[in-house]
Design a protein around this motif. Structure first.
Motif, PDB file in Angstrom:
ATOM      1  N   GLY A 109      37.508  34.694  37.576  1.00  0.00           N
ATOM      2  CA  GLY A 109      38.079  33.611  36.668  1.00  0.00           C
ATOM      3  C   GLY A 109      38.849  32.571  37.512  1.00  0.00           C
ATOM      4  N   SER A 162      46.014  31.048  38.007  1.00  0.00           N
ATOM      5  CA  SER A 162      46.670  32.237  38.670  1.00  0.00           C
ATOM      6  C   SER A 162      45.633  32.509  40.068  1.00  0.00           C
ATOM      7  CB  SER A 162      47.084  33.478  38.077  1.00  0.00           C
ATOM      8  OG  SER A 162      45.882  33.866  37.251  1.00  0.00           O
ATOM      9  N   GLU A 205      33.338  32.004  38.441  1.00  0.00           N
ATOM     10  CA  GLU A 205      33.779  31.379  37.120  1.00  0.00           C
ATOM     11  C   GLU A 205      32.680  31.573  36.046  1.00  0.00           C
ATOM     12  OE1 GLU A 205      36.397  30.514  35.543  1.00  0.00           O
ATOM     13  OE2 GLU A 205      35.105  29.787  33.884  1.00  0.00           O
ATOM     14  N   ARG A 206      32.669  31.770  35.134  1.00  0.00           N
ATOM     15  CA  ARG A 206      31.689  31.790  33.953  1.00  0.00           C
ATOM     16  C   ARG A 206      31.322  30.366  33.455  1.00  0.00           C
ATOM     17  NH1 ARG A 206      33.872  35.425  29.430  1.00  0.00           N
ATOM     18  NH2 ARG A 206      32.422  36.846  30.113  1.00  0.00           N
ATOM     19  N   GLY A 211      40.177  26.911  33.958  1.00  0.00           N
ATOM     20  CA  GLY A 211      40.498  27.885  32.908  1.00  0.00           C
ATOM     21  C   GLY A 211      41.331  27.087  31.929  1.00  0.00           C
ATOM     22  N   GLY A 212      42.400  27.817  31.657  1.00  0.00           N
ATOM     23  CA  GLY A 212      43.192  27.146  30.331  1.00  0.00           C
ATOM     24  C   GLY A 212      43.990  25.764  30.745  1.00  0.00           C
ATOM     25  N   VAL A 218      30.775  37.510  35.442  1.00  0.00           N
ATOM     26  CA  VAL A 218      30.964  38.914  35.911  1.00  0.00           C
ATOM     27  C   VAL A 218      30.637  39.695  34.856  1.00  0.00           C
ATOM     28  CG1 VAL A 218      32.382  40.538  36.902  1.00  0.00           C
ATOM     29  CG2 VAL A 218      32.391  38.157  38.003  1.00  0.00           C
ATOM     30  N   GLU A 259      38.886  40.992  30.939  1.00  0.00           N
ATOM     31  CA  GLU A 259      37.755  41.611  30.985  1.00  0.00           C
ATOM     32  C   GLU A 259      37.268  42.622  31.901  1.00  0.00           C
ATOM     33  OE1 GLU A 259      34.167  39.153  30.394  1.00  0.00           O
ATOM     34  OE2 GLU A 259      35.283  37.681  29.185  1.00  0.00           O
ATOM     35  N   MET A 277      47.333  35.886  32.834  1.00  0.00           N
ATOM     36  CA  MET A 277      47.456  36.551  31.564  1.00  0.00           C
ATOM     37  C   MET A 277      46.632  37.784  31.744  1.00  0.00           C
ATOM     38  SD  MET A 277      49.132  35.594  29.198  1.00  0.00           S
ATOM     39  CE  MET A 277      49.483  36.696  27.805  1.00  0.00           C
ATOM     40  N   MET A 288      52.850  33.350  26.319  1.00  0.00           N
ATOM     41  CA  MET A 288      53.972  32.192  26.434  1.00  0.00           C
ATOM     42  C   MET A 288      53.448  30.817  26.084  1.00  0.00           C
ATOM     43  SD  MET A 288      52.220  32.749  29.314  1.00  0.00           S
ATOM     44  CE  MET A 288      52.323  34.367  29.671  1.00  0.00           C
ATOM     45  N   GLY A 289      52.318  30.621  25.979  1.00  0.00           N
ATOM     46  CA  GLY A 289      51.737  29.330  25.567  1.00  0.00           C
ATOM     47  C   GLY A 289      51.745  28.401  26.887  1.00  0.00           C
TER      48      GLY A 289
HETATM   49  O1  48F Z   1      42.658  31.950  31.061  1.00  0.00           O
HETATM   50  P1  48F Z   1      42.861  31.571  32.476  1.00  0.00           P
HETATM   51  O2  48F Z   1      43.371  29.743  32.673  1.00  0.00           O
HETATM   52  O3  48F Z   1      43.592  32.427  33.505  1.00  0.00           O
HETATM   53  P2  48F Z   1      45.269  32.503  33.884  1.00  0.00           P
HETATM   54  O4  48F Z   1      45.391  32.114  35.276  1.00  0.00           O
HETATM   55  O5  48F Z   1      45.958  31.420  33.016  1.00  0.00           O
HETATM   56  C1  48F Z   1      46.139  31.437  31.738  1.00  0.00           C
HETATM   57  C2  48F Z   1      46.474  30.070  31.268  1.00  0.00           C
HETATM   58  O6  48F Z   1      45.549  29.121  31.594  1.00  0.00           O
HETATM   59  C3  48F Z   1      46.964  30.049  29.783  1.00  0.00           C
HETATM   60  C4  48F Z   1      48.137  30.859  29.677  1.00  0.00           C
HETATM   61  C5  48F Z   1      49.453  29.764  30.005  1.00  0.00           C
HETATM   62  O7  48F Z   1      50.247  30.141  29.360  1.00  0.00           O
HETATM   63  O8  48F Z   1      48.427  31.826  28.836  1.00  0.00           O
HETATM   64  O9  48F Z   1      45.874  30.962  28.892  1.00  0.00           O
HETATM   65  O10 48F Z   1      45.509  33.684  33.476  1.00  0.00           O
HETATM   66  O11 48F Z   1      41.511  31.247  33.144  1.00  0.00           O
HETATM   67  C6  48F Z   1      40.484  32.471  33.042  1.00  0.00           C
HETATM   68  C7  48F Z   1      39.034  31.994  33.696  1.00  0.00           C
HETATM   69  O12 48F Z   1      38.474  33.176  33.649  1.00  0.00           O
HETATM   70  C8  48F Z   1      36.895  32.973  33.289  1.00  0.00           C
HETATM   71  C9  48F Z   1      37.167  31.945  32.112  1.00  0.00           C
HETATM   72  O13 48F Z   1      35.995  31.157  31.767  1.00  0.00           O
HETATM   73  C10 48F Z   1      38.308  31.339  32.376  1.00  0.00           C
HETATM   74  O14 48F Z   1      38.298  30.046  33.175  1.00  0.00           O
HETATM   75  N1  48F Z   1      36.222  34.176  32.909  1.00  0.00           N
HETATM   76  C11 48F Z   1      36.893  35.158  31.746  1.00  0.00           C
HETATM   77  N2  48F Z   1      35.981  36.271  32.009  1.00  0.00           N
HETATM   78  C12 48F Z   1      35.004  36.065  32.897  1.00  0.00           C
HETATM   79  C13 48F Z   1      35.369  34.759  33.703  1.00  0.00           C
HETATM   80  C14 48F Z   1      33.784  36.822  33.479  1.00  0.00           C
HETATM   81  N3  48F Z   1      33.597  37.939  32.931  1.00  0.00           N
HETATM   82  N4  48F Z   1      33.078  36.354  34.467  1.00  0.00           N
HETATM   83  C15 48F Z   1      33.436  35.077  34.900  1.00  0.00           C
HETATM   84  N5  48F Z   1      34.623  34.385  34.533  1.00  0.00           N
END
Ligand code: 48F
Length: 256
Positions: free
Chosen positions: A29, A33, A52-53, A59-60, A124, A170, A221, A232-233
């Motif tokens: 991902g 973070s 990264e998928r 990500g978010g 993954v 996951e 997260m 936490m948004g």
């Molecule tokens: O959710 P995400 O941005 O990760 P984070 O670092 O940040 C969370 C915040 O963006 C937000 C929040 C802040 O307040 O709560 O949600 O925890 O990014 C997670 C990434 O993992 C990828 C997904 O496409 C996303 O880009 N991902 C998820 N499962 C898989 C994956 C997988 N099985 N294989 C590859 N990538």
């Protein structure tokens, strides 16, 4: 010319992929973070890659809050944004506004410039394990997984795997439910996150950033999924600090 273009792309990508088959750290991902962690780990000289998928890492971050492409970061996390040269504006109450497109682009560029490899459109789908530990990843192309094609995956070895998959958590779920590993969590498995409480969620995210079992860590997260932390948004200081914390935990463990 066309032949040269194709040859360059194929040869360069295969070299990159081959170098990722045996890693020090494999992050799953490419959210905030993981990008912070990857920059720190790669800068310390560890062979580091993010899988990264989606097509676009970040990500978010990109979506801001409800597609309003602005984010909020607390004062104590600003030094991390400064390390990536991402701009921020004071917005009162110890909070700062950040353009989410600038932050996504800045974190991706910073991780890559430090030497971390980003393999996008790669899902993954499983873990590689031995009885007591996680030893790597099982990967496949996202379109292959989405189309449910009957295509076997490839594997990647890593001394440390990081679940940075965000809300789904996951990788920790796979470790507990499929690999049968007992995690350092309230239940030994993944109890799931709790509802919105921004102040607590921000503290939880950093506190819950830990090693889950030998060879496996969680940040962002996903760490709150494993330890039943609050959500936490669109406030991102905790995510940034969690990335930094997991990098330091891994550096300590791998150098021990
Ligand atoms: O959710 P995400 O941005 O990760 P984070 O670092 O940040 C969370 C915040 O963006 C937000 C929040 C802040 O307040 O709560 O949600 O925890 O990014 C997670 C990434 O993992 C990828 C997904 O496409 C996303 O880009 N991902 C998820 N499962 C898989 C994956 C997988 N099985 N294989 C590859 N990538």
């Amino acid at each position: 010319m066309e032949l040269a273009i194709s040859r360059i792309i194929v040869e360069q990508y295969l070299r990159k992929l081959r170098d990722c088959l045996d890693l020090d750290v494999a992050l799953v991902g490419a959210g905030p973070s993981a990008l912070v962690a990857a920059r720190e780990l790669a800068a310390a000289g560890l062979r580091t890659a993010i899988f990264e998928r989606r097509l676009a890492p970040g990500g978010g971050i990109w979506g801001g809050g409800m597609l309003f492409n602005e984010l909020v970061v607390q004062s104590d996390a600003l030094p991390i944004l400064d390390d990536f040269s991402v701009g921020h504006r004071p917005a009162g109450e110890g909070l700062h506004a950040v353009d989410s497109v600038e932050m996504a682009a800045g974190l991706i560029f910073g991780a890559r410039r430090a030497g971390a490899v980003l393999l996008n459109a790669v899902t993954v789908e499983d873990l590689m394990v031995r009885p007591d530990r996680v030893t790597g990843l099982v990967i496949n192309w996202t379109p292959v997984v989405r189309e449910q094609m009957h295509v076997d995956p490839l594997t990647v070895s890593a001394r440390a795997v990081v679940d940075a998959t965000g809300h789904p958590g996951e990788i920790a779920r796979l470790a507990a439910s499929k690999a049968g590993l007992r995690l350092d969590s309230p239940t030994g498995a993944v109890p799931g996150e709790r509802s919105m409480w921004a102040e607590r969620g921000e503290i939880d995210t950093v506190e819950n950033t830990r090693r889950l079992c030998p060879g496996l860590y969680a940040c962002g997260m996903a760490a709150n999924q494993v330890h039943a932390g609050f959500r936490m948004g669109p406030i991102f200081g905790g995510m940034l600090k969690s990335g930094r914390k997991v990098a330091r935990l891994i550096l300590d463990d791998l150098r021990a």
